[in-house]
Enzyme design. Structure first.
Site, PDB file in Angstrom:
ATOM      1  N   GLY A  58       1.779  -8.270  18.322  1.00 24.02           N
ATOM      2  CA  GLY A  58       2.417  -8.119  17.003  1.00 24.02           C
ATOM      3  C   GLY A  58       1.536  -7.409  16.001  1.00 24.02           C
ATOM      4  O   GLY A  58       1.730  -7.535  14.793  1.00 24.02           O
ATOM      5  N   LYS A 113      -4.214   3.635   2.440  1.00 23.07           N
ATOM      6  CA  LYS A 113      -5.314   2.794   1.957  1.00 23.07           C
ATOM      7  C   LYS A 113      -6.468   3.670   1.438  1.00 23.07           C
ATOM      8  O   LYS A 113      -7.109   3.344   0.431  1.00 23.07           O
ATOM      9  CB  LYS A 113      -5.784   1.872   3.078  1.00 23.07           C
ATOM     10  CG  LYS A 113      -4.719   0.829   3.448  1.00 23.07           C
ATOM     11  CD  LYS A 113      -5.010   0.141   4.758  1.00 23.07           C
ATOM     12  CE  LYS A 113      -3.969  -0.905   5.096  1.00 23.07           C
ATOM     13  NZ  LYS A 113      -4.063  -1.408   6.475  1.00 23.07           N
ATOM     14  N   LYS A 124       0.828  -1.231   0.000  1.00 20.65           N
ATOM     15  CA  LYS A 124       0.000   0.000   0.000  1.00 20.65           C
ATOM     16  C   LYS A 124       0.851   1.266   0.000  1.00 20.65           C
ATOM     17  O   LYS A 124       0.508   2.258  -0.627  1.00 20.65           O
ATOM     18  CB  LYS A 124      -0.943   0.000   1.207  1.00 20.65           C
ATOM     19  CG  LYS A 124      -0.230  -0.010   2.560  1.00 20.65           C
ATOM     20  CD  LYS A 124      -0.716  -1.064   3.483  1.00 20.65           C
ATOM     21  CE  LYS A 124       0.309  -1.328   4.583  1.00 20.65           C
ATOM     22  NZ  LYS A 124      -0.046  -2.380   5.476  1.00 20.65           N
ATOM     23  N   GLY A 164      -2.619 -10.176   8.634  1.00 18.50           N
ATOM     24  CA  GLY A 164      -2.291 -11.582   8.918  1.00 18.50           C
ATOM     25  C   GLY A 164      -1.716 -12.203   7.663  1.00 18.50           C
ATOM     26  O   GLY A 164      -2.227 -11.959   6.559  1.00 18.50           O
TER      27      GLY A 164
END
Ligand code: NDP
Ligand code: HSE
Length: 437
Positions: A188, A206, A106, A309
């Protein structure tokens, strides 16, 4: 039936996302070949350190530290390195050699998108980027394809999972911003440089990508208005909750009509705002993402799921890979975006919104009238006023929580500045926008 030659896939990067892409490619090889009509052959994986332990152990013979031969020998290149350089150079090399490119980057798209899309167009190659916004959630393809015949009016999204997690923890457990950030760090969730998340840079990148697709307009990243969550306090979260709202970091892209003196344009902005508990985005909890799209014919649409993820993001990359590979097999023009609308990206002052302002004032006769006159002078109409008072030493301080009707951000900012310099006001303790009503 598999009649086409095997397609050569180069993977640049084998971190959280790349290692999962490699896993899916290697483990689902047969199934993918049947879906595409050609084998997808992973010909090499670019890394910095071949000895690193990875989430998925990629066969050593596939790992390489030499980008050029890998890129130039591929039909399709997947870039999951991150950062601007060398990702930009490698993508340009791939496109210039006629390869299709898939990226999750991005930051690169928001900063150098125009250059990359031009390079792709020159040679008739395709650049796919479903994974760059909101991880696993299909939002790029709906904007590029499904809604291509409609007119998007507004997009309001929660596109940064770590800040949503932090705000959600503050709301549901009452912890401070600092404590919630520590929890997010342990899990994390935050980027290596947490300011990218906390100060809204990631969400702004974004938002620029979403707005450019929705409004067929180039949106330079420096035209995206941005405020992060670093100044959000537990008191603001609690006050919002008391009033039936929740605070979310929102990415908003919308079309703004022309006025008698100002042109039509678009606003692309990121800021924390109160939204009513009944709004669909209010129920987006934890590190999840959601994008709420309003289009002229389709009405309201909501896209929800995992915004990050390794495995989840790999799903979006694999969707792009199957599309790119099918285009090789069956031919066809592929997806084409255009910036034909070329609308101006308007400053925040043109946005119409509502504010919730909290003030500490001395509890004296005439103070409320003085405050009300400041709003009136700037043409901002007050919708609600709530007062609570407390004796501090000999003086009584009153807290006023004032909700406004819709007004331009310009007028609202002028009201706040006037309140801050008014002798009737001890302190402006909170200013927050209200969206989604
Ligand atoms: P990681 O940092 O986990 O992985 C980066 C990989 O790229 C590593 O394998 C690294 O090699 C390799 N690499 C980096 N620089 C170089 C270089 N100069 N030369 C060769 N190899 C290099 O990143 P992620 O997988 O988390 O992210 C990848 C992209 O996906 C980014 O653009 C990110 O914004 C995007 N993304 C990530 C999401 C996520 O949840 N992680 C969600 C959505 C998008 P080595 O292993 O040897 O260090
Ligand atoms: N830092 C990003 C987030 C990762 O928190 O959403 C996914 O882009």
């Amino acid at each position: 039936m598999i009649e086409y030659r095997p397609l050569r896939i180069a993977l640049l990067g084998a971190g959280s996302v790349g290692s999962q892409v490699a896993k899916i490619l290697l483990e689902n090889k047969k199934e993918l070949a049947l879906r595409v009509g050609a084998e997808l052959e992973l010909v090499g994986v670019l890394v910095r350190d071949k000895q690193s332990v990875r989430d998925y152990q990629i066969p050593t013979e596939l790992l390489t530290t030499s980008p050029e031969a890998l890129i130039l020998g591929a039909d399709i290149v997947i870039e999951v390195l991150g950062g601007i350089e060398p990702a930009r150079t490698y993508i340009l090399q791939a496109l210039n050699s006629g390869s299709d490119v898939i990226t999750a980057n991005k930051a690169l798209l928001a900063n150098n998108g125009e250059e990359l899309f031009e390079a792709a167009e020159q040679v008739g190659a395709q650049l796919y980027f479903e994974a760059a916004v909101a991880g696993a959630i299909p939002i790029i393809r709906p904007l590029r394809e499904s809604l291509a015949g409609d007119k998007v009016r507004r997009i309001m999204g929660i596109v940064n999972g770590s800040t949503n997690y932090i705000l959600d923890r503050m709301d549901s457990t009452g912890v401070s911003l600092k404590q919630a950030m520590e929890e997010a760090t342990k899990l994390g969730y935050l980027e290596a440089d947490p300011t990218l998340d906390i100060e809204g840079y990631d969400a702004a990148q974004k938002a620029a990508i979403l707005a450019s697709l929705a409004f067929h307009t180039e949106v330079p990243i420096d035209r995206v208005y941005r405020e992060g969550i670093s100044k959000i306090t537990s008191e603001q979260i609690a006050a919002a909750k008391r009033d039936g709202y929740v605070i979310k970091l929102l990415a908003i892209c919308e079309k703004i009509s022309a006025t008698e003196t100002e042109p039509e344009g678009i606003s692309v902005r990121v800021y924390p705002a109160m939204i009513p508990l009944e709004h669909p985005l209010a129920s987006v909890r934890g590190a999840f993402n959601a994008v709420f799209v309003e289009a002229e014919a389709a009405g309201s649409l909501m896209f929800y799921g995992s915004g990050a993820g390794g495995l989840q993001t790999a799903s979006a990359i694999m969707g792009d890979l199957v599309s790119a590979a099918k285009r090789h097999v069956a031919g066809g023009p592929g997806l084409a975006d255009s910036a034909h609308a070329d609308l101006p990206v308007l400053p925040i002052s043109r946005v119409t919104t509502r504010y919730q302002i909290t003030l500490a004032v001395s509890d004296q006769p005439g103070v409320l009238a003085q405050i009300a006159s400041i709003f009136a002078e700037h043409g901002v109409s007050i919708e609600t006023v709530e007062q609570s008072a407390k004796m501090i030493e000999a003086e009584t301080t009153a807290w006023l929580e004032i909700g406004t009707h819709l007004a331009t951000d310009l007028s609202l900012a002028a009201v706040v500045a006037a309140l801050q310099s008014s002798s009737a006001v001890e302190e402006v303790t909170s200013v927050i926008r209200v969206e989604g009503e």
